[in-house]
Design a protein around this motif. Structure first.
Motif, PDB file in Angstrom:
ATOM      1  N   ALA A   1       0.216   1.275   6.832  1.00 34.78           N
ATOM      2  CA  ALA A   1       0.339   2.253   5.741  1.00 34.78           C
ATOM      3  C   ALA A   1       1.261   3.413   6.125  1.00 34.78           C
ATOM      4  O   ALA A   1       2.193   3.757   5.384  1.00 34.78           O
ATOM      5  CB  ALA A   1      -1.053   2.768   5.360  1.00 34.78           C
TER       6      ALA A   1
ATOM      7  N   ASN B   1      -3.819   4.614  -2.457  1.00 32.87           N
ATOM      8  CA  ASN B   1      -3.586   3.403  -1.657  1.00 32.87           C
ATOM      9  C   ASN B   1      -3.907   2.119  -2.415  1.00 32.87           C
ATOM     10  O   ASN B   1      -4.032   1.041  -1.813  1.00 32.87           O
ATOM     11  CB  ASN B   1      -4.304   3.487  -0.301  1.00 32.87           C
TER      12      ASN B   1
ATOM     13  N   ALA C   1      -3.102   8.632   6.989  1.00 32.93           N
ATOM     14  CA  ALA C   1      -2.967   7.170   6.846  1.00 32.93           C
ATOM     15  C   ALA C   1      -3.624   6.480   8.042  1.00 32.93           C
ATOM     16  O   ALA C   1      -3.092   5.510   8.576  1.00 32.93           O
ATOM     17  CB  ALA C   1      -1.486   6.788   6.737  1.00 32.93           C
TER      18      ALA C   1
ATOM     19  N   ASN D   1       5.179   2.401   6.923  1.00 32.50           N
ATOM     20  CA  ASN D   1       5.996   1.988   5.772  1.00 32.50           C
ATOM     21  C   ASN D   1       6.269   3.131   4.806  1.00 32.50           C
ATOM     22  O   ASN D   1       7.383   3.253   4.286  1.00 32.50           O
ATOM     23  CB  ASN D   1       5.354   0.791   5.065  1.00 32.50           C
ATOM     24  N   ILE D   2       5.286   4.017   4.618  1.00 33.45           N
ATOM     25  CA  ILE D   2       5.594   5.139   3.707  1.00 33.45           C
ATOM     26  C   ILE D   2       6.596   6.076   4.374  1.00 33.45           C
ATOM     27  O   ILE D   2       7.467   6.650   3.699  1.00 33.45           O
ATOM     28  CB  ILE D   2       4.339   5.886   3.197  1.00 33.45           C
TER      29      ILE D   2
ATOM     30  N   THR E   1       0.846  -1.195   0.000  1.00 32.20           N
ATOM     31  CA  THR E   1       0.000   0.000   0.000  1.00 32.20           C
ATOM     32  C   THR E   1       0.883   1.246   0.000  1.00 32.20           C
ATOM     33  O   THR E   1       0.688   2.179  -0.790  1.00 32.20           O
ATOM     34  CB  THR E   1      -0.919  -0.011   1.249  1.00 32.20           C
ATOM     35  N   SER E   2       1.871   1.228   0.884  1.00 32.49           N
ATOM     36  CA  SER E   2       2.756   2.387   1.014  1.00 32.49           C
ATOM     37  C   SER E   2       3.646   2.545  -0.215  1.00 32.49           C
ATOM     38  O   SER E   2       3.860   3.667  -0.690  1.00 32.49           O
ATOM     39  CB  SER E   2       3.649   2.214   2.231  1.00 32.49           C
TER      40      SER E   2
ATOM     41  N   LEU F   1      -3.470   7.986   1.848  1.00 32.50           N
ATOM     42  CA  LEU F   1      -3.221   6.543   2.039  1.00 32.50           C
ATOM     43  C   LEU F   1      -4.397   5.911   2.774  1.00 32.50           C
ATOM     44  O   LEU F   1      -4.706   4.738   2.588  1.00 32.50           O
ATOM     45  CB  LEU F   1      -1.937   6.315   2.835  1.00 32.50           C
TER      46      LEU F   1
END
Ligand code: NAD
Length: 429
Positions: free
Chosen positions: A218, A348, A299, A221-222, A186-187, A321
């Motif tokens: 989400a 996302n 997110a 990780n981003i 997703t990220s 996200l």
């Protein structure tokens, strides 16, 4: 307005730019089917607690429905329907052969034990067994559900089916048929899109400041991907509140390390919060959204940017996200301020794209390497971004409306291929 009315109004906006049949409009404005079930769970103290669960199939014109299962105290059928609606358009944005679905249970998973969580997850599958399946509706993780829960659910499904059925769920642990790369998909998908947008706007290489609301799958990780490149993560938050810094930037791995060091609730949820950090300035979640930054990444959950705080948002780009973090009223204010909102149904969509890869691998019994997954993901995300960006430029509409135009065109083709009023009356459509 309800969350579902908010969601539908985004589609209505796109319809102003399109000429589609009334049949297609009518089909897309309502969900195909909705199911609510009671899930009785034997608690550790011997008592019985009945939880309410939902699953919605919004539209399956392009394939079996697909969408996560959320565990949250605020889950309602209206929310699940809205999330299933967004999944319908999201799958069409990235051109994967799925319709949109979603599920949820009204529960605070942090207040039940690990054993109760397992019983609840298996109970969900028992209740919805006939409503889900690899060719019908394929669930995945969402807020407060994770790969462990998907593993229990797949196991329960396989037991009832009396057949190993990994393709019934995605987002599973690798050892139970998960895909390489799913946990960051997703990220990573959002990151690919953000990089392309930053390049288009001529903003690259400028140490752009980023604030992120939500520090789960989400958001965390981003934050890592951004920190590893030239971006400066200067704001982070979770459900307990946020932290910001002005003259330096956070190392997300260190912050997550500190959060993890407080231990876990039942081995599934973190006890700690980014708000435990003593050395940084503390802010509320609302203050975090209004922080001075270039890029804002909601997110966490829906309806966070509203007409109340939209006028105070300072970011130039908002990357959704989370699903539905910006209300339609806020969308208008942000557009007037010239802020570009990369909509959830694109931003996302990396998660469902790699979920689709996982389902394909499960059905083939042939598994791909991580670099193969990432390469395919990048192609899909960047291609969708390019096409939607072009629509936005040509139609002079918002990024969100362009994404809906793009997705709706695909879904409507499938609906209209079965015939419309005009077709049956001898006219062209
Ligand atoms: P998660 O459970 O891993 O993390 C959620 C995070 O949000 C946690 O840090 C939690 O503390 C925080 N949070 C919860 N309520 C909050 C509040 N009121 N204010 C601020 N923070 C709050 O969930 P996730 O998988 O990261 O999902 C986050 C969002 O991303 C959701 O909207 C979800 O639908 C969306 N999403 C997730 C995926 C995925 O693959 N995980 C895919 C597509 C979309």
């Amino acid at each position: 307005m309800s969350t579902f009315e908010n969601a539908n109004s985004q589609f209505e906006e796109a319809l102003k730019y399109m000429d589609i049949s009334q049949d297609a409009k009518d089909i897309l404005k309502a969900s195909k089917e909705e199911m609510t079930a009671s899930i009785p769970v034997r608690m550790d103290d011997g008592s019985l607690k009945v939880f309410e669960g939902h699953r919605v199939h919004y539209n399956d014109s392009l394939g079996p429905t697909k969408g996560g299962i959320r565990y949250h105290p605020d889950v309602t059928l209206d929310e699940v329907k809205s999330l299933a609606f967004w999944m319908t358009f999201k799958c069409a944005v990235v051109g994967i052969p799925y319709g949109g679905g979603k599920g949820g249970v009204t529960v605070n998973p942090k207040e039940i034990s690990k054993q109760e969580l397992e019983r609840l997850s298996r109970g969900y599958v028992q209740a919805f067994y006939d409503f889900i399946g690899p060719d019908k509706d394929i669930p995945a993780p969402d807020v407060y559900t994770n790969e462990t829960i998907m593993g229990w659910m797949t196991d329960e499904y396989s037991k009832i089916a009396r057949a190993y059925t990994p393709a019934a769920f995605t987002g599973k642990p690798l050892s139970l048929g998960g895909s390489q790369g799913r946990s960051v998909a997703t990220s990573l998908g959002g990151f690919y899109v953000l990089k392309d947008l930053v390049k288009k706007l001529g903003m690259e290489g400028k140490g752009l400041k980023v604030a992120i609301q939500g520090f789960g799958n989400a958001g965390y990780n981003i934050a890592r991907f951004l920190h590893d490149e030239e971006y400066r993560v200067i704001g982070l938050s979770d459900s307990k509140g946020g932290i910001v810094c002005k003259d330096y930037c956070f190392d997300p791995v260190k912050i997550m390390g500190a959060k993890k060091s407080k231990g876990m609730i039942d081995g599934v949820y973190y006890k700690g919060t980014v708000h435990d950090e003593k050395d940084h300035e503390h802010v509320s979640n609302n203050e975090l959204l209004e922080t001075d930054c270039d890029i804002l990444i909601p997110a966490a959950i829906e309806n966070q940017i509203t007409e109340k705080n939209a006028p105070k948002i300072k970011a130039k780009i908002i990357l959704e996200l989370a699903n539905g973090p910006v209300t339609p009223e806020a969308d208008k204010i942000l557009a007037d301020k010239g802020i570009i909102v990369v909509p959830d149904i694109l931003a996302n969509a990396g998660g469902v794209t790699v979920s689709y890869f996982e389902w394909v691998q499960n059905r083939q019994g042939y598994y791909w390497a991580e670099n193969e997954v990432f390469e395919k993901l990048q192609n899909i995300m960047c291609n969708a971004f390019q096409n939607i960006y072009s629509i936005m430029t040509v139609k002079k509409c918002t990024f969100r409306t362009a994404a809906y135009i793009y997705a709706t065109t695909r879904i409507v083709e499938a609906i209209e291929a079965k015939g419309t009023k005009e077709f049956f009356n001898g006219n062209s459509k």
